[in-house]
Design an enzyme around this catalytic site. Structure first.
Site, PDB file in Angstrom:
ATOM      1  N   SER A  61     -10.464  -3.392   6.151  1.00 51.77           N
ATOM      2  CA  SER A  61      -9.136  -2.853   5.892  1.00 51.77           C
ATOM      3  C   SER A  61      -8.424  -2.591   7.216  1.00 51.77           C
ATOM      4  CB  SER A  61      -9.259  -1.547   5.099  1.00 51.77           C
ATOM      5  OG  SER A  61      -8.012  -0.877   5.013  1.00 51.77           O
ATOM      6  N   ASP A 120      -9.101  -9.663   0.529  1.00 55.05           N
ATOM      7  CA  ASP A 120      -9.162  -9.166   1.905  1.00 55.05           C
ATOM      8  C   ASP A 120     -10.372  -9.710   2.652  1.00 55.05           C
ATOM      9  OD1 ASP A 120      -6.843  -7.787   2.076  1.00 55.05           O
ATOM     10  OD2 ASP A 120      -7.724  -5.801   2.252  1.00 55.05           O
ATOM     11  N   THR A 154       0.872  -1.161   0.000  1.00 56.08           N
ATOM     12  CA  THR A 154       0.000   0.000   0.000  1.00 56.08           C
ATOM     13  C   THR A 154       0.910   1.212   0.000  1.00 56.08           C
ATOM     14  OG1 THR A 154      -1.567  -1.317   1.273  1.00 56.08           O
ATOM     15  CG2 THR A 154      -1.866   1.048   1.399  1.00 56.08           C
ATOM     16  N   THR A 208      -4.348   1.956  -2.020  1.00 50.37           N
ATOM     17  CA  THR A 208      -3.732   0.669  -2.295  1.00 50.37           C
ATOM     18  C   THR A 208      -4.326  -0.002  -3.516  1.00 50.37           C
ATOM     19  OG1 THR A 208      -3.198  -1.465  -1.272  1.00 50.37           O
ATOM     20  CG2 THR A 208      -5.385  -0.582  -0.854  1.00 50.37           C
ATOM     21  N   GLY A 253       1.357  -1.365   4.815  1.00 50.11           N
ATOM     22  CA  GLY A 253       1.839  -2.554   5.489  1.00 50.11           C
ATOM     23  C   GLY A 253       0.792  -3.570   5.866  1.00 50.11           C
ATOM     24  N   GLY A 254      -0.395  -3.602   5.190  1.00 50.21           N
ATOM     25  CA  GLY A 254      -1.403  -4.574   5.565  1.00 50.21           C
ATOM     26  C   GLY A 254      -1.800  -4.407   7.017  1.00 50.21           C
TER      27      GLY A 254
END
Length: 584
Positions: free
Chosen positions: A460, A441, A399, A417, A481-482
């Site tokens: 998210s 996701d 992202t 992202t 960074g997720g």
């Protein structure tokens, strides 16, 4: 962003460049910290920061500059963001003293149902779904830019796209990091001819030093500037996206997106989540981002300790344990608010935090935290079902985050992202942008709040955050960074507020990411340090292959009226923090 437990990939990380608007280009000097007056910007890309600064110098405001930077990042950082994805933008309007958020998260097509990622009752292979048409959600970025500019900007979309058009048309030199990212995705990119043509040479990654032009993306931006959002959601670009998703190639699974899916997409203007921490007023992202809730809950837990009186290893142990508990609740309860009523009020309650704090052993790490019960801590007379324990889900870490302020005091903190490096891998033919794989996701099977459904936005972790003190802006912070976004933002706040680090020290400090897993993720070299050994005495465990975590960008608003822009000072990649007028 939540995806699947099947992979853990490195996150984007940046350093910084400083520029004074009064300096000639040849006088630019690299530095991780820039302090000045007027506007300020921090992004991962030198060209993107220059685009933002150019718009500020033309009289644009922070919103105009943020969109200009974001559009340029779609050219220079195409594997982590672009118009084929979505995001969350937080805006502070100085004149109104008001914070708003724009949710332009990707949305599931109308054909989605909870079993979409299952076959014969079993979950599909994650990697097979990742590089496919069925992983692509309806992109929200262009609609988000339109809403931001139309409501809060001072320039047109056509105007703010001009710097990005120039970069796409003229090209830029590929650096070592860019080439490495392509090399790591060669197999995925080889599946899609339009992607291979743009980023590969004879089937291999473009070498460092190559000049990369993207005339198709320049064309897409020109068409957007001339025709507005209808071009993207109802016109030729929309048709090209639908064709690319539904006919991605014989070797990959097709999607089932329609023109109606695109035409029906809407951004959401949402109220931010508000919390407090040691005299600061914090604004975070609301659902479907879990970032605001998780960061606030962890800080509420930590607020019950006198961290400033503790040694650093004790503070970091408590930080890890608070993060573990916040992730247990996040995984159990949070998802798209239009599909379920999550107990946000209870999760943000200081009394609930006190109850959760009782679960922490100040001397010993837990192996796993169970979800708590926040319902008694909110005004909810219903009797909702309590969730079963949720499995830990990994998330794509690819992202980008940018932050901009202007001379009027407006601020934008923006994370967006396309999910994994290179998203789905599908480049829209003729238009030069990659499509997201954000549908990964979702949880692939249920029962769970975050299962796929038609029109739903996957949960998210994006956490753009604004902090105020005494009613005035104090700092902005965010990261890619997720799921490690949450821990990066949380740890940076603890470093700055509790450990007394300057913002650049807080950003540069070694990162530890505990997400209620079997072990904590760490960065290369950390395990051999005395700090790591001290935490091991508390029972903390390190897992996986150490990788760099996050790519934070921050703005610090100083008491003398100056602004300090801060980006990564030592992690890989090259970012750019610029100020309009450098302080001397």
């Amino acid at each position: 962003m939540t995806s699947s437990p099947r992979r853990a990939l490195p996150s984007l990380l940046v350093s910084t460049i400083v520029i004074s608007a009064a300096c000639a280009p040849g006088a630019w000097a690299k530095s991780p910290v820039a302090t000045g007056t007027g506007g300020a910007v921090a992004t991962i890309s030198e060209q993107a920061s220059q685009s933002a600064l150019a718009i500020l110098n033309q009289g644009g405001n922070a919103v105009d500059a943020a969109v200009a930077a974001a559009a340029t990042l779609g050219v220079t950082d195409p594997f982590s963001c672009g118009i084929g994805g979505g995001g969350f933008m937080m805006i502070y309007l100085a004149k109104d003293k008001r914070v708003i958020t724009i949710d332009h998260r990707e949305m599931a097509p109308a054909n989605f149902k909870p079993s979409v990622f299952q076959q014969d009752g079993k979950e599909l292979n994650f990697d097979e779904v990742l590089a496919s048409g069925m992983s692509v959600g309806v992109p929200g970025t262009v609609r988000g830019w339109h809403e931001a500019l139309d409501r809060y900007g001072s320039m047109s979309l056509r105007q703010v796209l001009q710097p990005a058009i120039k970069v796409a048309a003229d090209g830029f030199k590929v650096n070592a990091n860019f080439s490495r990212l392509v090399a790591s995705n060669e197999r995925k990119f080889q599946l899609f001819p339009a992607t291979a043509k743009l980023y590969l040479k004879d089937g291999k990654a473009l070498p460092e030093g190559s000049l990369l032009r993207n005339p198709d993306l320049a064309k897409a931006y020109r068409e957007l500037g001339a025709g507005g959002i209808k071009v993207f959601y109802e016109g030729k670009i929309a048709r090209a996206m639908v064709d690319a998703v539904n006919h991605p190639g014989a070797k990959v699974r097709a999607g089932a997106m329609t023109m109606a899916d695109l035409a029906n997409y809407e951004a959401r203007i949402r109220q931010p989540l508000r919390s407090t921490y040691r005299g600061y007023e914090l604004y975070g992202m609301p659902l479907p981002s879990s970032g605001g809730v998780a960061v606030a809950e962890a800080l509420n837990i930590l607020e019950g300790y006198d961290l400033k009186a503790m040694p650093r290893d004790k503070v970091e142990h408590l930080y890890l344990e608070a993060s573990r508990i916040a992730f247990a609740d996040r995984n159990a309860y949070l998802a798209d608010p239009e599909y379920l009523e999550a107990p946000v009020q209870g999760l943000l309650s200081k009394d609930y935090a006190a109850r959760r704090r009782e679960q922490i052993n100040p001397q010993r790490a837990a192996s796993h935290a169970a979800a708590g019960d926040p319902y008694p801590f909110q005004d909810d007379q219903s009797v909702p079902l309590r969730p079963a324990a949720a499995k830990l889900l990994a998330e794509g870490a690819h992202t980008t985050h940018l932050t901009v302020s202007d001379k009027e005091g407006n601020i934008v903190s923006y994370t967006f992202t396309i999910e994994s490096w290179g998203g789905s891998g599908i480049t829209v033919p003729g238009y030069g942008f990659l499509l997201n794989n954000e549908m990964t996701d979702f949880d692939f099977s249920g029962p769970h709040p975050n299962v796929p459904e038609a029109g739903k936005r996957p949960r998210s972790s994006m956490s753009p955050t604004l902090a105020f003190k005494g009613g005035k802006p104090a700092f902005s912070i965010g990261s890619p960074g997720g799921a490690t976004i949450i821990t990066t933002v949380l740890q940076t706040i603890v470093n700055h507020v509790d450990l007394g680090m300057t913002m650049d020290q807080a950003v540069d400090a070694p990162r530890l990411s505990e997400r209620n897993g079997a072990a904590t993720d760490i960065e290369p070299g950390y395990a051999a340090t005395g700090a790591a050994q001290s935490l091991e005495s508390y029972g903390q465990r390190w897992g996986g292959t150490p990788r760099e975590i996050g790519a934070a960008n921050a703005l610090l608003f100083n008491a003398d009226g100056t602004v300090t822009a801060v980006s990564e000072g030592k992690r890989h990649g090259t970012g750019s923090a610029l100020v309009q007028k450098k302080a001397h």
